[in-house]
Design a protein around this motif. Sequence first.
Motif, PDB file in Angstrom:
ATOM      1  N   ASP A 125      33.826  -9.113 -13.985  1.00  0.00           N
ATOM      2  CA  ASP A 125      34.599  -9.908 -13.028  1.00  0.00           C
ATOM      3  C   ASP A 125      33.874  -9.878 -11.687  1.00  0.00           C
ATOM      4  N   GLN A 126      33.608 -10.982 -11.111  1.00  0.00           N
ATOM      5  CA  GLN A 126      33.001 -11.046  -9.781  1.00  0.00           C
ATOM      6  C   GLN A 126      33.718 -12.108  -8.961  1.00  0.00           C
ATOM      7  N   PHE A 127      33.909 -11.867  -7.693  1.00  0.00           N
ATOM      8  CA  PHE A 127      34.579 -12.871  -6.867  1.00  0.00           C
ATOM      9  C   PHE A 127      33.600 -13.561  -5.923  1.00  0.00           C
ATOM     10  N   GLY A 128      33.556 -13.246  -4.637  1.00  0.00           N
ATOM     11  CA  GLY A 128      32.778 -14.141  -3.765  1.00  0.00           C
ATOM     12  C   GLY A 128      31.514 -13.561  -3.254  1.00  0.00           C
ATOM     13  N   VAL A 129      30.452 -13.772  -3.235  1.00  0.00           N
ATOM     14  CA  VAL A 129      29.385 -14.545  -2.681  1.00  0.00           C
ATOM     15  C   VAL A 129      28.245 -14.738  -3.686  1.00  0.00           C
ATOM     16  N   TYR A 130      27.180 -13.998  -3.700  1.00  0.00           N
ATOM     17  CA  TYR A 130      26.009 -14.358  -4.529  1.00  0.00           C
ATOM     18  C   TYR A 130      26.131 -13.818  -5.953  1.00  0.00           C
ATOM     19  N   ASN A 131      27.095 -14.257  -6.697  1.00  0.00           N
ATOM     20  CA  ASN A 131      27.392 -13.751  -8.033  1.00  0.00           C
ATOM     21  C   ASN A 131      26.264 -13.987  -9.017  1.00  0.00           C
ATOM     22  N   GLN A 132      26.040 -13.017  -9.840  1.00  0.00           N
ATOM     23  CA  GLN A 132      25.201 -13.176 -11.029  1.00  0.00           C
ATOM     24  C   GLN A 132      25.706 -12.188 -12.057  1.00  0.00           C
ATOM     25  N   ALA A 133      25.551 -12.432 -13.301  1.00  0.00           N
ATOM     26  CA  ALA A 133      25.953 -11.488 -14.344  1.00  0.00           C
ATOM     27  C   ALA A 133      25.031 -11.660 -15.541  1.00  0.00           C
ATOM     28  N   TYR A 134      24.538 -10.604 -16.079  1.00  0.00           N
ATOM     29  CA  TYR A 134      23.689 -10.623 -17.268  1.00  0.00           C
ATOM     30  C   TYR A 134      24.293  -9.669 -18.290  1.00  0.00           C
ATOM     31  N   VAL A 135      24.568 -10.117 -19.444  1.00  0.00           N
ATOM     32  CA  VAL A 135      25.087  -9.273 -20.519  1.00  0.00           C
ATOM     33  C   VAL A 135      24.209  -9.472 -21.735  1.00  0.00           C
ATOM     34  N   SER A 136      23.733  -8.420 -22.332  1.00  0.00           N
ATOM     35  CA  SER A 136      22.996  -8.507 -23.583  1.00  0.00           C
ATOM     36  C   SER A 136      23.571  -7.481 -24.541  1.00  0.00           C
ATOM     37  N   GLN A 137      24.098  -7.910 -25.632  1.00  0.00           N
ATOM     38  CA  GLN A 137      24.645  -7.030 -26.662  1.00  0.00           C
ATOM     39  C   GLN A 137      23.876  -7.285 -27.952  1.00  0.00           C
ATOM     40  N   LEU A 138      23.433  -6.251 -28.602  1.00  0.00           N
ATOM     41  CA  LEU A 138      22.614  -6.374 -29.802  1.00  0.00           C
ATOM     42  C   LEU A 138      23.128  -5.417 -30.873  1.00  0.00           C
ATOM     43  N   SER A 139      23.530  -5.936 -31.985  1.00  0.00           N
ATOM     44  CA  SER A 139      23.845  -5.120 -33.154  1.00  0.00           C
ATOM     45  C   SER A 139      23.290  -5.829 -34.383  1.00  0.00           C
ATOM     46  N   LEU A 140      22.991  -5.076 -35.430  1.00  0.00           N
ATOM     47  CA  LEU A 140      22.392  -5.674 -36.610  1.00  0.00           C
ATOM     48  C   LEU A 140      23.370  -6.580 -37.338  1.00  0.00           C
ATOM     49  N   ASP A 141      24.615  -6.146 -37.418  1.00  0.00           N
ATOM     50  CA  ASP A 141      25.579  -6.926 -38.179  1.00  0.00           C
ATOM     51  C   ASP A 141      26.990  -6.778 -37.618  1.00  0.00           C
ATOM     52  N   GLY A 142      27.114  -6.512 -36.322  1.00  0.00           N
ATOM     53  CA  GLY A 142      28.414  -6.222 -35.745  1.00  0.00           C
ATOM     54  C   GLY A 142      29.042  -7.412 -35.064  1.00  0.00           C
ATOM     55  N   GLN A 143      30.163  -7.145 -34.451  1.00  0.00           N
ATOM     56  CA  GLN A 143      30.896  -8.155 -33.695  1.00  0.00           C
ATOM     57  C   GLN A 143      30.848  -7.801 -32.225  1.00  0.00           C
ATOM     58  N   GLU A 144      30.479  -8.775 -31.383  1.00  0.00           N
ATOM     59  CA  GLU A 144      30.336  -8.549 -29.956  1.00  0.00           C
ATOM     60  C   GLU A 144      31.156  -9.573 -29.191  1.00  0.00           C
ATOM     61  N   GLU A 145      31.839  -9.089 -28.174  1.00  0.00           N
ATOM     62  CA  GLU A 145      32.654  -9.962 -27.339  1.00  0.00           C
ATOM     63  C   GLU A 145      32.299  -9.753 -25.876  1.00  0.00           C
ATOM     64  N   THR A 146      32.086 -10.869 -25.176  1.00  0.00           N
ATOM     65  CA  THR A 146      31.729 -10.834 -23.765  1.00  0.00           C
ATOM     66  C   THR A 146      32.646 -11.766 -22.989  1.00  0.00           C
ATOM     67  N   PHE A 147      33.195 -11.234 -21.896  1.00  0.00           N
ATOM     68  CA  PHE A 147      34.061 -12.006 -21.021  1.00  0.00           C
ATOM     69  C   PHE A 147      33.496 -11.933 -19.598  1.00  0.00           C
TER      70      PHE A 147
END
Length: 371
Positions: A222-244
């Motif tokens: 969660d980010q609000f105000g000014v120079y927002n950036q977000a990087y998410v990297s999830q790695l699994s061989l056969d799993g379930q990944e959720e990113t919000f």
Amino acid sequence: MKTLQSLLMAGSMILLIALPTLAENVTTIIQTGDDNSATVTQTGDADSNAVDQTTDITQNGTLNTANVDQLGNDNSTLILQDGDMDTANVDQTSDANMATVTQELGSGNLADTLQSGDSFNEGIIYQSGMDNITSVNQNGYGNYGNILQSGNMNQAYIDQIGDSNNALSGGLGISQYGDNNYASLNQESYGSWANIFQDGQDHMATIAQWADFADQTWAFVDQFGVYNQAYVSQLSLDGQEETFVYQDGEDNSATVNQTGNFNLTDIEQFDFENSALVNQAGLWSEVVISQSGLANYAQADQLAGGADHLIDILQGGEGNMAFATQGGDANSTFIDQSGTYNMATVTQMGSMDTAVISQPGNDNMAVVNQF
């Protein structure tokens, strides 16, 4: 004051050396004002720095430094520093360790907690103002890490290696409020939770999670105000990944890369320099992107033998562009763009695919390729 302080420190060391064979080591150090420093080293099976088995360090004001080194199980450390040139380092080894560091009222804050063991370590750091830097580094199973920062030159890192780790507490794994924010979470495990919440100024956030086999990982930003950036990297061989990812306003950008099956990415960005890129590989994945006004751009790619993918992109006004690429059969893509430099490209490589594009207003262009 310095002489009394030295005597107190020496007395603490003598106590620790005199009782090495006891089941529980207890150290309490209270320092008030001026050139504070405290060092505690405990070795045993039930060392503790809070509750019954205790190292409790309280420092109030000026050139604070506290170092604690513990070896054994069920270690606990509580450090309270109030202001000025704060530094606190806690190093704990073995299982079920707990460390809480509180620095507040500000100046050159730094807090390191390193916990190493098989399971159930807990590290919590609270900081308030000025040159904040924190780090929690945990190794093992079922670890919990939490960092709360308030203002000025914030940085925060949590690094967890093991299974079922948790950098999430009431939605807060790393929570930062004002000024030059940066946060990073790195988990190498399965079944882990990670959350970064940032409020104002020069935000940047990174979450990276790795899992070896089929399991589930969650990432929240969660980010609000000014120079927002977000990087998410999830790695699994056969799993379930959720990113919000949810970002509010100014120079927004979000990048998510996920590998596995049943992945979900949900990105919402509101006004100004919006941008979003999502790459997911596997089967039965879903991407939801909603962006509002100004320089919108959205791209979602789901490939690697995929099928039954869903991409839903909705963008508000100004320099809209959207690309969606999905591989396999029975994929669905929905793009809705409103106002100004619209363009949309959908490529779905299979049969029984569905694509819906609606662009009201201005320089529209749409290309759909389904094979």
